[in-house]
Design an enzyme around this catalytic site. Structure first.
Site, PDB file in Angstrom:
ATOM      1  N   LEU A  39       0.886  -1.157   0.000  1.00  0.00           N
ATOM      2  CA  LEU A  39       0.000   0.000   0.000  1.00  0.00           C
ATOM      3  C   LEU A  39       0.924   1.207   0.000  1.00  0.00           C
ATOM      4  O   LEU A  39       1.911   1.236   0.735  1.00  0.00           O
ATOM      5  CB  LEU A  39      -0.870   0.039   1.261  1.00  0.00           C
ATOM      6  N   ASP A  40       0.605   2.194  -0.810  1.00  0.00           N
ATOM      7  CA  ASP A  40       1.426   3.397  -0.853  1.00  0.00           C
ATOM      8  C   ASP A  40       1.450   4.071   0.506  1.00  0.00           C
ATOM      9  O   ASP A  40       0.534   3.910   1.315  1.00  0.00           O
ATOM     10  CB  ASP A  40       0.878   4.367  -1.899  1.00  0.00           C
ATOM     11  N   ARG A  41       2.473   4.873   0.732  1.00  0.00           N
ATOM     12  CA  ARG A  41       2.615   5.590   1.992  1.00  0.00           C
ATOM     13  C   ARG A  41       1.361   6.391   2.314  1.00  0.00           C
ATOM     14  O   ARG A  41       0.904   6.442   3.448  1.00  0.00           O
ATOM     15  CB  ARG A  41       3.835   6.527   1.905  1.00  0.00           C
ATOM     16  N   SER A  43      -1.678   5.800   1.356  1.00  0.00           N
ATOM     17  CA  SER A  43      -2.895   4.991   1.383  1.00  0.00           C
ATOM     18  C   SER A  43      -2.997   4.302   2.736  1.00  0.00           C
ATOM     19  O   SER A  43      -1.999   4.103   3.425  1.00  0.00           O
ATOM     20  CB  SER A  43      -2.878   3.945   0.269  1.00  0.00           C
TER      21      SER A  43
END
Length: 176
Positions: A39-41, A43
């Site tokens: 998961l992106d930072r 998100s």
């Protein structure tokens, strides 16, 4: 062993810190587990971790078509044409996406306050979408929504396959 973790905003999907961004080690003290996907930072939501390489590969391999459901707060008012475009697959720089299941929904009743808060503009409406995809390209949901004119303000992954965030507060984890 398989763990479900509710990744908070601004936490990396890796155990090592990077610059000012903290890694998973600040939340999970279980040896030899690794994220099955990322998961992106910026998100939030469900991150699956495992110590089983075969399980990790099965979860992350695009050929397995593991469904991942997200709730996205988008800027703007979704028109049916935009939702239909997402349902049919959109063309991104790395190719056409698989069709997504998409619906405009009310704000989830389980939502937690975000730190930092979402930037809200009084003159621009926003809306929640529930999207299910079966791929996992880099920043895919954000790029798909931007492609149809709906920039994402907040993105929360609710489920991966049959596993959900249900009952997990941000920063908490449980063994599945």
């Amino acid at each position: 062993m398989i763990l479900a973790f509710n990744k908070p905003m601004n936490v990396l999907s890796q155990f090592t810190d990077e610059g000012k961004w903290p890694g998973l080690k600040h939340h999970i003290d279980v040896p030899n587990v690794y994220a099955a996907g990322r998961l992106d930072r910026d998100s939030e939501g469900l991150l699956i971790l495992t110590d089983n390489g075969k399980a990790q590969a099965r979860i992350t391999d695009p050929r397995s078509r593991t469904p991942k459901t997200y709730f996205a707060l988008v800027e703007g008012t979704p028109e049916e044409a935009a939702l239909e475009a997402l349902r049919g697959g959109v063309t991104l720089k790395d190719g056409v996406t698989r069709p997504a299941e998409v619906a405009q929904v009310a704000a989830p009743d389980w939502i937690w306050p975000r730190d930092p808060p979402v930037r809200v503009r009084k003159t621009v409406p926003d809306a929640w979408l529930r999207l299910t995809i079966t791929e996992g390209r880099n920043r895919q949901v954000r790029r798909m929504c931007a492609n149809v004119g709906l920039p994402v303000l907040r993105l929360i992954r609710w489920s991966v396959g049959d596993w959900t965030l249900d009952g997990l507060a941000p920063g908490q984890w449980r063994q599945l």
